[in-house]
Design a protein around this motif. Structure first.
Motif, PDB file in Angstrom:
ATOM      1  N   ILE A  23      30.849 -39.104 102.554  1.00  0.00           N
ATOM      2  CA  ILE A  23      31.854 -39.101 103.615  1.00  0.00           C
ATOM      3  C   ILE A  23      31.181 -38.752 104.935  1.00  0.00           C
ATOM      4  N   GLY A  24      31.748 -39.268 106.021  1.00  0.00           N
ATOM      5  CA  GLY A  24      31.250 -38.964 107.345  1.00  0.00           C
ATOM      6  C   GLY A  24      32.361 -38.397 108.208  1.00  0.00           C
ATOM      7  N   ILE A  25      32.146 -37.202 108.759  1.00  0.00           N
ATOM      8  CA  ILE A  25      33.156 -36.508 109.556  1.00  0.00           C
ATOM      9  C   ILE A  25      32.703 -36.476 111.011  1.00  0.00           C
ATOM     10  N   PRO A  26      33.458 -37.073 111.925  1.00  0.00           N
ATOM     11  CA  PRO A  26      33.079 -37.029 113.335  1.00  0.00           C
ATOM     12  C   PRO A  26      33.252 -35.624 113.898  1.00  0.00           C
ATOM     13  N   THR A  27      32.349 -35.231 114.779  1.00  0.00           N
ATOM     14  CA  THR A  27      32.371 -33.870 115.333  1.00  0.00           C
ATOM     15  C   THR A  27      33.141 -33.774 116.642  1.00  0.00           C
ATOM     16  N   GLU A  28      33.374 -34.907 117.317  1.00  0.00           N
ATOM     17  CA  GLU A  28      33.946 -34.876 118.664  1.00  0.00           C
ATOM     18  C   GLU A  28      35.400 -35.305 118.724  1.00  0.00           C
ATOM     19  N   ILE A  29      35.958 -35.721 117.597  1.00  0.00           N
ATOM     20  CA  ILE A  29      37.369 -36.092 117.506  1.00  0.00           C
ATOM     21  C   ILE A  29      37.894 -35.603 116.161  1.00  0.00           C
ATOM     22  N   TYR A  35      34.001 -42.128 107.747  1.00  0.00           N
ATOM     23  CA  TYR A  35      33.114 -42.939 106.913  1.00  0.00           C
ATOM     24  C   TYR A  35      33.332 -42.582 105.452  1.00  0.00           C
ATOM     25  N   LEU A  36      33.411 -43.608 104.607  1.00  0.00           N
ATOM     26  CA  LEU A  36      33.571 -43.423 103.169  1.00  0.00           C
ATOM     27  C   LEU A  36      32.767 -44.496 102.464  1.00  0.00           C
ATOM     28  N   ALA A  37      31.862 -44.064 101.596  1.00  0.00           N
ATOM     29  CA  ALA A  37      31.025 -45.032 100.877  1.00  0.00           C
ATOM     30  C   ALA A  37      30.685 -44.510  99.499  1.00  0.00           C
ATOM     31  N   SER A  38      30.372 -45.441  98.613  1.00  0.00           N
ATOM     32  CA  SER A  38      29.828 -45.117  97.295  1.00  0.00           C
ATOM     33  C   SER A  38      28.317 -44.954  97.413  1.00  0.00           C
ATOM     34  N   GLU A  43      25.522 -47.999 102.692  1.00  0.00           N
ATOM     35  CA  GLU A  43      25.676 -48.611 104.015  1.00  0.00           C
ATOM     36  C   GLU A  43      27.018 -49.320 104.182  1.00  0.00           C
ATOM     37  N   PHE A  44      27.838 -49.345 103.134  1.00  0.00           N
ATOM     38  CA  PHE A  44      29.099 -50.092 103.135  1.00  0.00           C
ATOM     39  C   PHE A  44      30.261 -49.126 103.348  1.00  0.00           C
ATOM     40  N   ASN A  45      30.765 -49.076 104.583  1.00  0.00           N
ATOM     41  CA  ASN A  45      31.885 -48.189 104.912  1.00  0.00           C
ATOM     42  C   ASN A  45      33.190 -48.831 104.469  1.00  0.00           C
ATOM     43  N   LEU A  46      33.890 -48.180 103.547  1.00  0.00           N
ATOM     44  CA  LEU A  46      35.182 -48.700 103.085  1.00  0.00           C
ATOM     45  C   LEU A  46      36.275 -48.535 104.125  1.00  0.00           C
ATOM     46  N   PHE A  47      36.055 -47.655 105.093  1.00  0.00           N
ATOM     47  CA  PHE A  47      37.035 -47.451 106.158  1.00  0.00           C
ATOM     48  C   PHE A  47      36.775 -48.408 107.315  1.00  0.00           C
ATOM     49  N   GLY A  48      37.851 -48.755 108.005  1.00  0.00           N
ATOM     50  CA  GLY A  48      37.731 -49.500 109.242  1.00  0.00           C
ATOM     51  C   GLY A  48      37.556 -48.537 110.405  1.00  0.00           C
ATOM     52  N   VAL A  49      36.721 -48.903 111.365  1.00  0.00           N
ATOM     53  CA  VAL A  49      36.479 -48.087 112.560  1.00  0.00           C
ATOM     54  C   VAL A  49      36.812 -48.925 113.788  1.00  0.00           C
ATOM     55  N   LEU A  50      37.754 -48.424 114.595  1.00  0.00           N
ATOM     56  CA  LEU A  50      38.242 -49.177 115.746  1.00  0.00           C
ATOM     57  C   LEU A  50      38.315 -48.246 116.965  1.00  0.00           C
ATOM     58  N   PRO A  51      37.202 -48.013 117.616  1.00  0.00           N
ATOM     59  CA  PRO A  51      37.161 -46.987 118.664  1.00  0.00           C
ATOM     60  C   PRO A  51      37.986 -47.309 119.908  1.00  0.00           C
ATOM     61  N   GLU A  52      38.309 -48.576 120.137  1.00  0.00           N
ATOM     62  CA  GLU A  52      38.950 -48.937 121.397  1.00  0.00           C
ATOM     63  C   GLU A  52      40.460 -49.169 121.297  1.00  0.00           C
ATOM     64  N   ILE A  53      40.971 -49.319 120.096  1.00  0.00           N
ATOM     65  CA  ILE A  53      42.396 -49.655 119.950  1.00  0.00           C
ATOM     66  C   ILE A  53      43.246 -48.408 120.146  1.00  0.00           C
ATOM     67  N   GLY A  54      44.336 -48.539 120.904  1.00  0.00           N
ATOM     68  CA  GLY A  54      45.204 -47.388 121.121  1.00  0.00           C
ATOM     69  C   GLY A  54      46.502 -47.783 121.785  1.00  0.00           C
ATOM     70  N   LEU A 144      46.725 -40.852 106.092  1.00  0.00           N
ATOM     71  CA  LEU A 144      46.612 -42.269 106.430  1.00  0.00           C
ATOM     72  C   LEU A 144      45.142 -42.688 106.462  1.00  0.00           C
ATOM     73  N   SER A 145      44.830 -43.763 105.767  1.00  0.00           N
ATOM     74  CA  SER A 145      43.461 -44.274 105.724  1.00  0.00           C
ATOM     75  C   SER A 145      43.429 -45.703 106.262  1.00  0.00           C
ATOM     76  N   VAL A 146      42.669 -45.903 107.341  1.00  0.00           N
ATOM     77  CA  VAL A 146      42.463 -47.244 107.890  1.00  0.00           C
ATOM     78  C   VAL A 146      41.330 -47.895 107.099  1.00  0.00           C
ATOM     79  N   MET A 147      41.639 -48.995 106.426  1.00  0.00           N
ATOM     80  CA  MET A 147      40.684 -49.597 105.506  1.00  0.00           C
ATOM     81  C   MET A 147      39.912 -50.755 106.143  1.00  0.00           C
ATOM     82  N   ARG A 148      38.765 -51.024 105.569  1.00  0.00           N
ATOM     83  CA  ARG A 148      37.948 -52.169 105.964  1.00  0.00           C
ATOM     84  C   ARG A 148      38.785 -53.449 105.826  1.00  0.00           C
ATOM     85  N   PRO A 149      38.700 -54.378 106.778  1.00  0.00           N
ATOM     86  CA  PRO A 149      39.587 -55.548 106.730  1.00  0.00           C
ATOM     87  C   PRO A 149      39.259 -56.530 105.609  1.00  0.00           C
TER      88      PRO A 149
END
Length: 299
Positions: A23-29, A35-38, A43-54, A144-149
């Motif tokens: 797992i990856g935990i951001p320190t600034e938010i 981040y979630l991976a086996s 290197e395969f993040n099962l979560f989706g990351v969308l820094p600009e959407i709001g 709530l988990s935002v998943m990889r598309p």
């Protein structure tokens, strides 16, 4: 436990290596798990990351960021969309990691997420909300988990006879006003409901229910992410939902909820998810495939 510091998108992130899950935990938010991976494919993040959407709220620009977050239900604006764009405190002791969010004074709550090993190959994620105000508030924990598309969600919807002769109803569904029941992303079967994530979709869809049994999952590109939880007595949000799935062109959110509770000052409520990752190369949105390839892997 191995710990590394890396970047996920533009976010400084601490990576924690559990038995078979990273797992990856951001320190600034946050508090977030971005981040979630086996360990089979780190290197395969099962979560989706969308820094600009709001979206704009009375507090400013709220960003979804992606990954996993903790909200309180029922949803309301601006309360649900309180900004979580400040550094968080991360505590690691032994094999237990806790992320402490900042006080939400306008909402009278403070959130934290604790991650620790569960059974072999799985972790438990404990969501906690504390009332830091001066009067009782009624809410439920909501993970709530935002998943990889381009995958699909799995919602167990198996019959459960509640009386001997089967005269009483045993299942229900909750829909949101923008949900079109004829949408091809929704697949209804007798034992499961499937929700597909489609980057070409034009409109959002959301569906909720009280699952039977108490788990939900998402499959994408050869991996199944499973959330298990315990159904508790009490009133559940949104006409009695323990699982909800929301999707639009950019995301799919896999969500679990605890029961609504009245939280007195200085008291806490919690909701626990058990996370498991299985490598399943071929899985289709059909009951037969789920029963043959996924269900036997669950406890």
């Amino acid at each position: 436990m191995k710990v590394e510091e890396k970047q996920v998108a533009s976010f400084k992130t601490k990576f924690f290596f559990f038995d078979k899950i990273i797992i990856g935990i951001p320190t600034e938010i946050g508090p977030r798990i971005l981040y979630l991976a086996s360990k089979e494919k780190p290197e395969f993040n099962l979560f989706g990351v969308l820094p600009e959407i709001g979206m704009r709220t009375s507090e400013g620009l709220w960003r979804i960021y992606g990954g996993h977050r903790l909200w309180s239900s029922p949803e309301a604006k601006p309360r649900s969309y309180s900004l979580d764009n400040k550094p968080v405190r991360i505590e690691a002791e032994g094999e237990t990691v806790t992320v402490h969010g900042n006080p939400e004074t306008a909402n009278s709550v403070q959130k934290s997420v604790t991650i620790m090993p569960y059974t072999e190959g799985s972790i438990q994620v404990i969501h906690t909300i504390k009332n830091i105000g001066r009067w009782p508030i009624k809410l439920a924990c909501w993970g709530l988990s935002v998943m990889r598309p381009e995958g699909f969600a799995i919602i167990p919807f198996q019959p459960l006879k509640v009386d001997e002769e089967g005269l009483l109803p045993d299942r229900h569904l909750t829909f949101w006003p923008y949900t079109d029941l004829s949408d091809e992303r929704l697949i209804f079967t007798n034992d499961f409901i499937f929700v597909k994530q489609d980057p070409k979709a034009e409109n959002p869809v959301k569906i909720g229910t009280m699952t039977n049994p108490s788990w939900t999952a998402y499959w994408v590109d050869g991996f199944a992410f499973v959330k298990e939880f315990q159904r508790k007595n009490g009133e559940y949000p949104d006409f009695g939902c323990s699982v909800e799935v929301y999707t639009q062109a950019q995301i799919l959110e896999l969500e679990t909820l605890g029961p609504l509770q009245t939280l007195n000052p200085n008291c806490i409520i919690s909701h626990t998810e058990i996370w498991k990752i299985f490598e399943i190369e071929e899985l289709t949105a059909t009951p037969e495939k789920i029963k043959r390839n996924l269900e036997p892997l669950l406890d």
